[in-house]
Design an enzyme around this catalytic site. Sequence first.
Site, PDB file in Angstrom:
ATOM      1  N   HIS A 172      32.270  46.178  38.952  1.00  0.00           N
ATOM      2  CA  HIS A 172      33.345  45.388  38.346  1.00  0.00           C
ATOM      3  C   HIS A 172      34.605  46.236  38.285  1.00  0.00           C
ATOM      4  CE1 HIS A 172      35.152  42.231  35.926  1.00  0.00           C
ATOM      5  NE2 HIS A 172      35.593  43.168  35.107  1.00  0.00           N
ATOM      6  N   ASP A 209      29.304  40.334  33.274  1.00  0.00           N
ATOM      7  CA  ASP A 209      29.866  41.685  33.311  1.00  0.00           C
ATOM      8  C   ASP A 209      29.403  42.510  32.123  1.00  0.00           C
ATOM      9  OD1 ASP A 209      31.188  41.115  35.690  1.00  0.00           O
ATOM     10  OD2 ASP A 209      32.939  40.323  34.645  1.00  0.00           O
ATOM     11  N   GLU A 242      36.018  52.134  43.783  1.00  0.00           N
ATOM     12  CA  GLU A 242      34.771  51.375  43.899  1.00  0.00           C
ATOM     13  C   GLU A 242      33.952  51.830  45.089  1.00  0.00           C
ATOM     14  OE1 GLU A 242      35.156  47.093  43.754  1.00  0.00           O
ATOM     15  OE2 GLU A 242      37.031  47.261  42.636  1.00  0.00           O
TER      16      GLU A 242
END
Length: 226
Positions: free
Chosen positions: A110, A146, A175
Amino acid sequence: MSLPIAVLISGGGSNLQALIDRIEQGSLQASIQVVVSNVPRAKGLERAEKHGIACRVVPQAEYSSRQAHDRAVIAILHSFGVQAVCLAGYMRLISPEFVQAFPNRVLNIHPSLLPSFPGLHAQNQAVDYGVRVSGATVHFVDQELDHGPIIIQGSVPLYPEDAEEEAARRILALEHRIYPQAVQWMAEDRLRIAQGRVHVLSSHSEPADTSSVFPCLINPGLELGF
């Protein structure tokens, strides 16, 4: 022995590509058995096909409920012998049944420092709020959006002049580094959950130097190869 995984996508699949690249470089001991998309013609499917990875499309519109859709996906994953699942821009909230089918074996990435800014457009939420630091989180998936025990987080600075696109670019580069690392820890069976917290069992690898990439803090530290 490599960990057989599935990657679930809905869009471009840049995190999928990051996993593929690390596997092909030999730093990630996993094998992507199948890529599943709920969106036909998602660009990520093209990425998988270029590397000879099996792809399946399971459009949500063809199913009467989230549970029915997830059962179809679970059946595909079982047919490919998948042992762990990576959500990579998969724009669906998976059902409790899915979580239970792969207990503590579903990962998500996320683009924020959870628990801050869950949900859609996390980068824009961070920019609008005016935070000075944001980042990305890899976590185990549970039955909330999440949410779930955090495996690794990385942070990058945000500046007052940043637009959402610039913040997203900086976070996305992060990420692509932390997600393969988290999957590698799972492949090595080094992740343990105790009282809602993830502990990474030690190895003989030394932390990698991340300072030359961009100002960031990654915790736990990346190991060599990541």
